[in-house]
Design a protein around this motif. Sequence first.
Motif, mmCIF file in Angstrom:
data_model
loop_
_atom_site.group_PDB
_atom_site.id
_atom_site.type_symbol
_atom_site.label_atom_id
_atom_site.label_comp_id
_atom_site.label_asym_id
_atom_site.label_seq_id
_atom_site.Cartn_x
_atom_site.Cartn_y
_atom_site.Cartn_z
ATOM 1 N N LEU A 95 0.830 -1.205 0.000
ATOM 2 C CA LEU A 95 0.000 0.000 0.000
ATOM 3 C C LEU A 95 0.861 1.250 0.000
ATOM 4 O O LEU A 95 0.535 2.240 -0.660
ATOM 5 C CB LEU A 95 -0.931 -0.006 1.213
ATOM 6 C CG LEU A 95 -1.839 1.211 1.370
ATOM 7 C CD1 LEU A 95 -2.787 1.331 0.184
ATOM 8 C CD2 LEU A 95 -2.632 1.131 2.678
ATOM 9 N N GLY A 96 1.971 1.216 0.745
ATOM 10 C CA GLY A 96 2.876 2.365 0.747
ATOM 11 C C GLY A 96 3.446 2.645 -0.628
ATOM 12 O O GLY A 96 3.499 3.800 -1.068
ATOM 13 N N ALA A 97 3.859 1.594 -1.337
ATOM 14 C CA ALA A 97 4.386 1.769 -2.694
ATOM 15 C C ALA A 97 3.308 2.291 -3.634
ATOM 16 O O ALA A 97 3.561 3.176 -4.466
ATOM 17 C CB ALA A 97 4.956 0.446 -3.205
ATOM 18 N N PRO A 135 -9.233 3.144 -5.668
ATOM 19 C CA PRO A 135 -9.497 3.634 -4.312
ATOM 20 C C PRO A 135 -8.258 4.247 -3.662
ATOM 21 O O PRO A 135 -8.377 5.174 -2.850
ATOM 22 C CB PRO A 135 -9.945 2.371 -3.562
ATOM 23 C CG PRO A 135 -10.410 1.422 -4.623
ATOM 24 C CD PRO A 135 -9.546 1.714 -5.813
ATOM 25 N N VAL A 136 -7.093 3.746 -4.008
ATOM 26 C CA VAL A 136 -5.864 4.302 -3.441
ATOM 27 C C VAL A 136 -5.660 5.731 -3.916
ATOM 28 O O VAL A 136 -5.390 6.642 -3.123
ATOM 29 C CB VAL A 136 -4.653 3.421 -3.798
ATOM 30 C CG1 VAL A 136 -3.356 4.072 -3.307
ATOM 31 C CG2 VAL A 136 -4.801 2.034 -3.202
ATOM 32 N N GLN A 137 -5.799 5.948 -5.225
ATOM 33 C CA GLN A 137 -5.603 7.289 -5.763
ATOM 34 C C GLN A 137 -6.706 8.237 -5.303
ATOM 35 O O GLN A 137 -6.440 9.402 -4.976
ATOM 36 C CB GLN A 137 -5.561 7.245 -7.278
ATOM 37 C CG GLN A 137 -5.334 8.618 -7.921
ATOM 38 C CD GLN A 137 -5.486 8.584 -9.432
ATOM 39 O OE1 GLN A 137 -5.955 7.590 -9.991
ATOM 40 N NE2 GLN A 137 -5.080 9.650 -10.102
ATOM 41 N N VAL A 171 -0.778 3.592 8.067
ATOM 42 C CA VAL A 171 -1.305 2.517 8.918
ATOM 43 C C VAL A 171 -2.822 2.625 9.034
ATOM 44 O O VAL A 171 -3.542 1.614 8.955
ATOM 45 C CB VAL A 171 -0.651 2.569 10.316
ATOM 46 C CG1 VAL A 171 -1.352 1.619 11.280
ATOM 47 C CG2 VAL A 171 0.821 2.207 10.218
ATOM 48 N N ALA A 172 -3.333 3.834 9.217
ATOM 49 C CA ALA A 172 -4.780 4.024 9.308
ATOM 50 C C ALA A 172 -5.469 3.585 8.023
ATOM 51 O O ALA A 172 -6.512 2.916 8.063
ATOM 52 C CB ALA A 172 -5.091 5.493 9.606
ATOM 53 N N ALA A 173 -4.899 3.939 6.873
ATOM 54 C CA ALA A 173 -5.491 3.552 5.597
ATOM 55 C C ALA A 173 -5.410 2.040 5.396
ATOM 56 O O ALA A 173 -6.372 1.410 4.922
ATOM 57 C CB ALA A 173 -4.784 4.272 4.454
ATOM 58 N N HIS A 174 -4.286 1.447 5.760
ATOM 59 C CA HIS A 174 -4.121 0.004 5.581
ATOM 60 C C HIS A 174 -5.127 -0.786 6.410
ATOM 61 O O HIS A 174 -5.756 -1.731 5.914
ATOM 62 C CB HIS A 174 -2.694 -0.395 5.959
ATOM 63 C CG HIS A 174 -2.445 -1.873 5.881
ATOM 64 N ND1 HIS A 174 -2.367 -2.670 6.992
ATOM 65 C CD2 HIS A 174 -2.281 -2.708 4.814
ATOM 66 C CE1 HIS A 174 -2.161 -3.924 6.621
ATOM 67 N NE2 HIS A 174 -2.101 -3.973 5.312
ATOM 68 N N ARG A 175 -5.289 -0.403 7.677
ATOM 69 C CA ARG A 175 -6.261 -1.112 8.501
ATOM 70 C C ARG A 175 -7.686 -0.815 8.057
ATOM 71 O O ARG A 175 -8.564 -1.678 8.150
ATOM 72 C CB ARG A 175 -6.084 -0.721 9.977
ATOM 73 C CG ARG A 175 -4.728 -1.044 10.575
ATOM 74 C CD ARG A 175 -4.316 -2.481 10.282
ATOM 75 N NE ARG A 175 -5.327 -3.430 10.704
ATOM 76 C CZ ARG A 175 -5.467 -4.643 10.196
ATOM 77 N NH1 ARG A 175 -4.678 -5.067 9.233
ATOM 78 N NH2 ARG A 175 -6.421 -5.443 10.649
ATOM 79 N N GLY A 176 -7.941 0.400 7.581
ATOM 80 C CA GLY A 176 -9.277 0.729 7.121
ATOM 81 C C GLY A 176 -9.678 -0.002 5.858
ATOM 82 O O GLY A 176 -10.870 -0.258 5.628
#
Length: 261
Positions: free
Chosen positions: A22-24, A135-137, A211-216
């Motif tokens: 997700l970070g990449a 969704p990432v963008q 981290v918040a985005a990854h868990r969400g």
Amino acid sequence: MSTSLLKPVVRTFEGAGGFFSLGAATVRDTLRRPFQWRELVEQFWFVASVTILPAALVSIPFGAVIALQVGSLAGQLGAQSYTGGASVLAVVQQASPLIVALLIAGAGGSAICADLGARKIREELDAMAVMGVSPVQRLVVPRVLAVTAVSVLLNGLVSVVGTLGGYFFNVMLQHGTPGAYLSSFSALAQLPDLYISEVKALLFGFLAGLVAAHRGLSPKGGPKGVGDAVNQSVVVTFLLLFLVNVVLTAVYLQLVPQKGA
């Protein structure tokens, strides 16, 4: 038995892999167009509005406690003249970026995690992917950048307020002299101390948002899963920030010679 023992390890590595992936993707999609400027401004204002006042209020007792403790130890060692420099460096280098990041993770990060988690269980993110919208963008990038920007800006505010709080309590309660406090600060502090503080704030804010985005994006079990994801995001962020802070501080002290050394 061995399989049951391996499951937590496998889940841990899968979570770490998803986090780095997700970070990449966030870094990559930051450069893609169209950029969601409106979403960025809205998220920036939201995160700033819920963290600026608590950050300013919390920084006062933090600066005061550090100044009082350092002043007490310096008095025992007969080095009262170095109280100001040691206190300000502790606030700027260590306390300020951590205070900002922890407040952002607890207030802004938890809200971001809950929002994305609610969208996930309502299948809004799946619908966006079907329509060809990333969704990432669309959602993650503006939120992560907003949290990062707020962290950097609030770090300056917390550093100033914490320093003033330490100055006030040292002069008023420990009868320190204002001139000695300021002169020791100017004698020991240097610009790289401020740079490392801002670098920490930048990295801490990015990690808190990520981290918040990854868990969400990965809740399990409906609404209860969203609540669990919010709790996990705050706890994981706290642990990660303290670990990264140790690494950055150790590297900085090894690479940058301290003033007067």
